[in-house]
Scaffold this active site. Sequence first.
Site, mmCIF file in Angstrom:
data_model
loop_
_atom_site.group_PDB
_atom_site.id
_atom_site.type_symbol
_atom_site.label_atom_id
_atom_site.label_comp_id
_atom_site.label_asym_id
_atom_site.label_seq_id
_atom_site.Cartn_x
_atom_site.Cartn_y
_atom_site.Cartn_z
ATOM 1 N N CYS A 2 45.437 45.139 40.288
ATOM 2 C CA CYS A 2 45.549 46.572 40.549
ATOM 3 C C CYS A 2 45.159 47.353 39.304
ATOM 4 C CB CYS A 2 46.946 47.028 40.968
ATOM 5 S SG CYS A 2 47.547 46.250 42.455
ATOM 6 N N ARG A 27 39.853 44.865 38.791
ATOM 7 C CA ARG A 27 41.260 44.440 38.800
ATOM 8 C C ARG A 27 41.801 44.252 40.218
ATOM 9 N NH1 ARG A 27 43.792 45.383 33.861
ATOM 10 N NH2 ARG A 27 45.798 45.470 34.886
ATOM 11 N N TRP A 74 45.003 45.081 44.368
ATOM 12 C CA TRP A 74 44.943 43.654 44.671
ATOM 13 C C TRP A 74 46.272 43.347 45.370
ATOM 14 C CZ3 TRP A 74 47.565 39.053 43.627
ATOM 15 C CH2 TRP A 74 46.853 37.867 43.916
ATOM 16 N N ASN A 98 51.192 49.299 39.369
ATOM 17 C CA ASN A 98 50.618 47.975 39.135
ATOM 18 C C ASN A 98 51.758 47.074 38.696
ATOM 19 O OD1 ASN A 98 49.108 45.720 38.349
ATOM 20 N ND2 ASN A 98 48.730 46.543 36.320
ATOM 21 N N GLY A 99 51.925 45.945 39.380
ATOM 22 C CA GLY A 99 52.998 45.008 39.024
ATOM 23 C C GLY A 99 53.657 44.469 40.276
ATOM 24 N N GLU A 484 34.709 23.780 34.214
ATOM 25 C CA GLU A 484 34.326 25.196 34.178
ATOM 26 C C GLU A 484 33.140 25.469 35.109
ATOM 27 O OE1 GLU A 484 35.610 27.808 33.299
ATOM 28 O OE2 GLU A 484 34.016 29.253 33.007
ATOM 29 N N LYS A 488 33.250 28.089 38.210
ATOM 30 C CA LYS A 488 32.288 29.193 38.382
ATOM 31 C C LYS A 488 31.688 29.159 39.783
ATOM 32 C CE LYS A 488 33.156 31.234 35.845
ATOM 33 N NZ LYS A 488 34.038 31.058 34.734
ATOM 34 N N GLU A 491 34.341 30.003 42.620
ATOM 35 C CA GLU A 491 34.921 31.348 42.692
ATOM 36 C C GLU A 491 33.928 32.406 43.159
ATOM 37 O OE1 GLU A 491 36.528 33.276 39.158
ATOM 38 O OE2 GLU A 491 35.108 32.230 37.898
ATOM 39 N N HIS A 507 37.696 5.959 40.316
ATOM 40 C CA HIS A 507 39.123 5.811 40.621
ATOM 41 C C HIS A 507 39.513 6.660 41.833
ATOM 42 C CE1 HIS A 507 39.660 3.408 37.027
ATOM 43 N NE2 HIS A 507 38.937 4.315 36.377
ATOM 44 N N LYS A 606 40.196 40.415 38.223
ATOM 45 C CA LYS A 606 39.836 40.019 36.865
ATOM 46 C C LYS A 606 41.051 39.720 36.009
ATOM 47 C CE LYS A 606 36.943 39.620 33.400
ATOM 48 N NZ LYS A 606 36.194 38.348 33.383
HETATM 49 O O1 M6R Z 1 42.131 37.070 30.935
HETATM 50 P P1 M6R Z 1 42.393 35.592 30.925
HETATM 51 O O2 M6R Z 1 41.407 34.831 30.103
HETATM 52 O O3 M6R Z 1 43.803 35.275 30.514
HETATM 53 O O4 M6R Z 1 42.197 35.134 32.416
HETATM 54 C C1 M6R Z 1 42.480 33.828 32.816
HETATM 55 C C2 M6R Z 1 41.910 33.533 34.186
HETATM 56 O O5 M6R Z 1 42.455 34.380 35.142
HETATM 57 C C3 M6R Z 1 40.387 33.697 34.201
HETATM 58 O O6 M6R Z 1 39.770 32.909 33.233
HETATM 59 C C4 M6R Z 1 39.830 33.283 35.592
HETATM 60 O O7 M6R Z 1 40.014 31.929 35.795
HETATM 61 C C5 M6R Z 1 38.360 33.674 35.708
HETATM 62 N N1 M6R Z 1 38.156 34.442 36.900
HETATM 63 C C6 M6R Z 1 37.443 32.518 35.800
HETATM 64 O O8 M6R Z 1 36.118 32.908 35.863
#
Ligand code: M6R
Length: 611
Positions: A2, A27, A74, A98-99, A484, A488, A491, A507, A606
Amino acid sequence: MCGIIGYFGRENATPVLLDGLKRLEYRGYDSAGIAVHTSDGVAIRRTEGKLVHLENLLQGEPVSGTIGIGHTRWATHGRPSETNAHPHCAGDIVLVHNGIIENYDELKRFLQGEGQEFTSETDTEVICHLIDYYHQREGLTTTQAIRRATARLSGSYALVIMDTREPDRLYVAKNGSPLVVGANEEGAFVASDIPALLPYTREMIFLEDGDYAMLSADGVSMADAEGEKVTRAAQHIPWNPVMAERGGYKHFMLKEIYEQPLTMRDALAGRIDRDQGRVDLEDCAPLYEGDKPRFDRIVIIACGTSYHAGMVGKYLIESLARVPVTVDLASEFRYRNPLIDDRTLVIPISQSGETADTLAAQRQASTLGALTLAICNVVGSSIPRASDATLYTHAGPEIGVASTKAFTTQLVVLNLFALDLATRLGRIEPNVLHDRLDELVRLSRLVQEFLDNADVVKSTIEPIAEARSVLFIGRGANFPVALEGALKLKEISYIHAEGFAAGELKHGPIALIDHGTPVVALAPRGPTQAKVLSNIEEVRARGAFVIALGSADDEALRSKADIVIPLPDVGWEAMPMIASVPLQLMAYYVADYKGTDVDQPRNLAKSVTVE
Ligand code: M6R
């Protein structure tokens, strides 16, 4: 999660709020809304879905006034819908939040028992009703009612509140969720994050938990939890508004991938003492007595992409400095009674500096006596503020939900930290240090050269876009890079993808391989390459379509792979920073080909400010 904004000024509030929400939309984008004090009272406009729907609504039903609040959501409590969209109101109280309010159920029952009528499924609505309740039933002033109500809330909140009878002020309250305030000659502003305020000021104040603020014709005034007037120092934000714009790129993510040669250089700038041939991290001074570390072991805590950077950090620190490192998911760390003492250095890694799990884990570690070193991108955010020392990554604003340049700059900083620690402990030979530093300096050029010739990555689009599942494999420091790469892809393209340590395939995961299953193998020259080549043979024998990342002139690799993405030859320490770039591009191209929303993928936000 949010984004909220408030404006009190001389200009028409609606465009200011919409522009701020646009800059905060990363956000959350389940719904959006604004409320503006107009000459006919407070007007509220809300819509389900992205901000563009709200913009369309406002074209047909414009509102105008100079004081307003806005929200982009969100969803946590209650599905995405117009009814659950903010601003919420009860009586004369209108607010954005927000929260998460953890005791909202109990408060709702109490308020319903008192005759308050609810219209949404959100936790936020209890806050309006509670303030209204204290206002109406107990005759408290708005300020008193806000204080009384917030005292009853468990959980986290950043609130911007209007009272319909008071068109001369906005009220602000914060606990656990971020809020930043700023002012210029046109007015006073409050928002969840820096980008929303960048067009107006670069001097920003980060509110502390328990702070209350008021935006009025006098600007911003603040009081602490006890009601005492406070002044908090403004921080200069080294970003400009243009940095938070797309700059001609189709998506923020693509822009941010292409910014990496620059951001890697910025992450190094001023941190290498060429004359002395050593790393110069003056921000780490609190961690040492002279050159002697105040810690014997290190625990890295992070989430998502930052966690993957932490995993690479373990390889770097243990191998170069021979100091033991454990890496924990922040959300797990908190609930497993971790072994932390005053000889432990805890390193929270976070792009945003606001991730709720990381912040909570860090606070727990501090309570247990740990020293803390934040690795963070956002200057002045909560995690650095709660740390003994901070290494900023200097990546500039990262707007795309998929983290890219934040990751590679985290890796640059972790390299520097490991080299500095190894030097202080006398565990690295000067010539090795010299070579490592040289490679870090060359990195930016190598990544630029790769990006200039990156069209080969497009040849992976079809095999990946048509697949049900994609596997990523790597060994050593490239294992986290495989994780990673998979993160990517899933997501932003919504294709199932998993990363594995290449040696683990047999395994269990190898059972997933069927005819044509794409396997992305990180196979650069280095200590474990022969083993990875064997793993490639194993998956090929079972029908996998192999996309390998390795040297252009590596004939052995070429003979085993369907596609080779050429990487420059660098040491294993630098490889993750280079090898992650083609994986970012691969995910980007596949998502763009599929037509998904690259910068705002479904269900994500984000900055994850709820646990
Ligand atoms: O702001 P942060 O680095 O603490 O965020 C952590 C994760 O939420 C963030 O890296 C998330 O996994 C990304 N969307 C990945 O691309």
